[in-house]
Scaffold this motif. Structure first.
Motif, mmCIF file in Angstrom:
data_model
loop_
_atom_site.group_PDB
_atom_site.id
_atom_site.type_symbol
_atom_site.label_atom_id
_atom_site.label_comp_id
_atom_site.label_asym_id
_atom_site.label_seq_id
_atom_site.Cartn_x
_atom_site.Cartn_y
_atom_site.Cartn_z
ATOM 1 N N ARG A 77 0.856 -1.190 0.000
ATOM 2 C CA ARG A 77 0.000 0.000 0.000
ATOM 3 C C ARG A 77 0.883 1.228 0.000
ATOM 4 O O ARG A 77 1.907 1.249 0.671
ATOM 5 C CB ARG A 77 -0.867 0.066 1.253
ATOM 6 C CG ARG A 77 -1.834 -1.046 1.406
ATOM 7 C CD ARG A 77 -2.511 -0.932 2.776
ATOM 8 N NE ARG A 77 -3.294 -2.117 3.029
ATOM 9 C CZ ARG A 77 -4.600 -2.114 3.204
ATOM 10 N NH1 ARG A 77 -5.259 -0.986 3.201
ATOM 11 N NH2 ARG A 77 -5.242 -3.228 3.405
ATOM 12 N N CYS A 121 -9.761 12.460 -4.237
ATOM 13 C CA CYS A 121 -10.938 11.752 -4.741
ATOM 14 C C CYS A 121 -11.888 12.762 -5.395
ATOM 15 O O CYS A 121 -12.197 13.803 -4.807
ATOM 16 C CB CYS A 121 -11.633 11.033 -3.588
ATOM 17 S SG CYS A 121 -13.170 10.214 -4.057
ATOM 18 N N ARG A 165 -4.479 -1.100 -7.910
ATOM 19 C CA ARG A 165 -5.836 -0.558 -7.778
ATOM 20 C C ARG A 165 -5.787 0.685 -6.907
ATOM 21 O O ARG A 165 -4.983 0.782 -5.981
ATOM 22 C CB ARG A 165 -6.755 -1.595 -7.148
ATOM 23 C CG ARG A 165 -6.932 -2.805 -8.023
ATOM 24 C CD ARG A 165 -7.900 -3.759 -7.421
ATOM 25 N NE ARG A 165 -8.058 -4.928 -8.287
ATOM 26 C CZ ARG A 165 -8.609 -6.040 -7.916
ATOM 27 N NH1 ARG A 165 -9.078 -6.163 -6.691
ATOM 28 N NH2 ARG A 165 -8.719 -7.047 -8.744
ATOM 29 N N TYR A 208 -7.976 3.338 -4.437
ATOM 30 C CA TYR A 208 -9.147 3.474 -3.577
ATOM 31 C C TYR A 208 -9.074 4.794 -2.822
ATOM 32 O O TYR A 208 -7.987 5.274 -2.495
ATOM 33 C CB TYR A 208 -9.204 2.351 -2.539
ATOM 34 C CG TYR A 208 -9.543 1.003 -3.110
ATOM 35 C CD1 TYR A 208 -10.867 0.629 -3.299
ATOM 36 C CD2 TYR A 208 -8.561 0.098 -3.454
ATOM 37 C CE1 TYR A 208 -11.192 -0.608 -3.821
ATOM 38 C CE2 TYR A 208 -8.875 -1.136 -3.975
ATOM 39 C CZ TYR A 208 -10.189 -1.487 -4.156
ATOM 40 O OH TYR A 208 -10.505 -2.707 -4.676
ATOM 41 N N CYS A 209 -10.238 5.359 -2.517
ATOM 42 C CA CYS A 209 -10.325 6.536 -1.665
ATOM 43 C C CYS A 209 -10.321 6.067 -0.212
ATOM 44 O O CYS A 209 -10.986 5.099 0.140
ATOM 45 C CB CYS A 209 -11.592 7.325 -1.967
ATOM 46 S SG CYS A 209 -11.821 8.747 -0.882
ATOM 47 N N THR A 210 -9.579 6.761 0.644
ATOM 48 C CA THR A 210 -9.506 6.357 2.039
ATOM 49 C C THR A 210 -10.719 6.815 2.844
ATOM 50 O O THR A 210 -11.011 6.254 3.891
ATOM 51 C CB THR A 210 -8.234 6.915 2.701
ATOM 52 O OG1 THR A 210 -8.225 8.329 2.561
ATOM 53 C CG2 THR A 210 -6.994 6.324 2.057
ATOM 54 N N SER A 265 -14.154 5.007 0.432
ATOM 55 C CA SER A 265 -13.865 3.611 0.068
ATOM 56 C C SER A 265 -14.328 3.237 -1.338
ATOM 57 O O SER A 265 -14.635 2.081 -1.599
ATOM 58 C CB SER A 265 -14.487 2.652 1.087
ATOM 59 O OG SER A 265 -13.976 2.891 2.359
ATOM 60 N N ARG A 266 -14.368 4.200 -2.232
ATOM 61 C CA ARG A 266 -14.728 3.898 -3.629
ATOM 62 C C ARG A 266 -13.495 3.476 -4.386
ATOM 63 O O ARG A 266 -12.395 3.958 -4.146
ATOM 64 C CB ARG A 266 -15.310 5.121 -4.318
ATOM 65 C CG ARG A 266 -16.688 5.445 -3.861
ATOM 66 C CD ARG A 266 -17.271 6.468 -4.774
ATOM 67 N NE ARG A 266 -18.581 6.871 -4.281
ATOM 68 C CZ ARG A 266 -19.396 7.647 -4.925
ATOM 69 N NH1 ARG A 266 -19.054 8.124 -6.096
ATOM 70 N NH2 ARG A 266 -20.558 7.956 -4.417
ATOM 71 N N ARG A 267 -13.690 2.563 -5.332
ATOM 72 C CA ARG A 267 -12.601 2.167 -6.205
ATOM 73 C C ARG A 267 -12.555 3.158 -7.359
ATOM 74 O O ARG A 267 -13.557 3.425 -8.008
ATOM 75 C CB ARG A 267 -12.825 0.760 -6.743
ATOM 76 C CG ARG A 267 -11.679 0.318 -7.604
ATOM 77 C CD ARG A 267 -11.773 -1.151 -7.946
ATOM 78 N NE ARG A 267 -10.639 -1.500 -8.777
ATOM 79 C CZ ARG A 267 -10.701 -2.273 -9.826
ATOM 80 N NH1 ARG A 267 -11.839 -2.835 -10.166
ATOM 81 N NH2 ARG A 267 -9.640 -2.530 -10.534
#
Length: 66
Positions: free
Chosen positions: A16, A23, A53, A55-57, A60-62
């Motif tokens: 990570r 975002c 991949r 992701y938004c922290t 949580s959207r991909r």
């Protein structure tokens, strides 16, 4: 006589790291995940692939990079 074929996909997070930018939905921080997926057929590994991949922290959207 009965034959059973077992196929399985396993995904595991390798690393990570924080990605640049924000975002577009909520303005949160973006995290890049390195995911390794491997396919197995009857417990024999057949295919390995590493994907990145995003992701938004916060929400949580991909996210998809275009």
């Amino acid at each position: 006589m009965c034959l059973v074929f077992v196929c399985d996909e396993d995904e595991r997070v390798i690393g990570r790291q924080q990605a640049p930018g924000a975002c577009p939905y909520c303005g949160g921080m973006i995290q890049a995940l390195d995911v390794q997926s491997n396919w197995r057929f009857c417990f024999v590994p057949l295919y390995f692939k590493t994907k990145r991949r995003f992701y938004c922290t916060v929400c949580s959207r991909r996210l998809v990079v275009q």
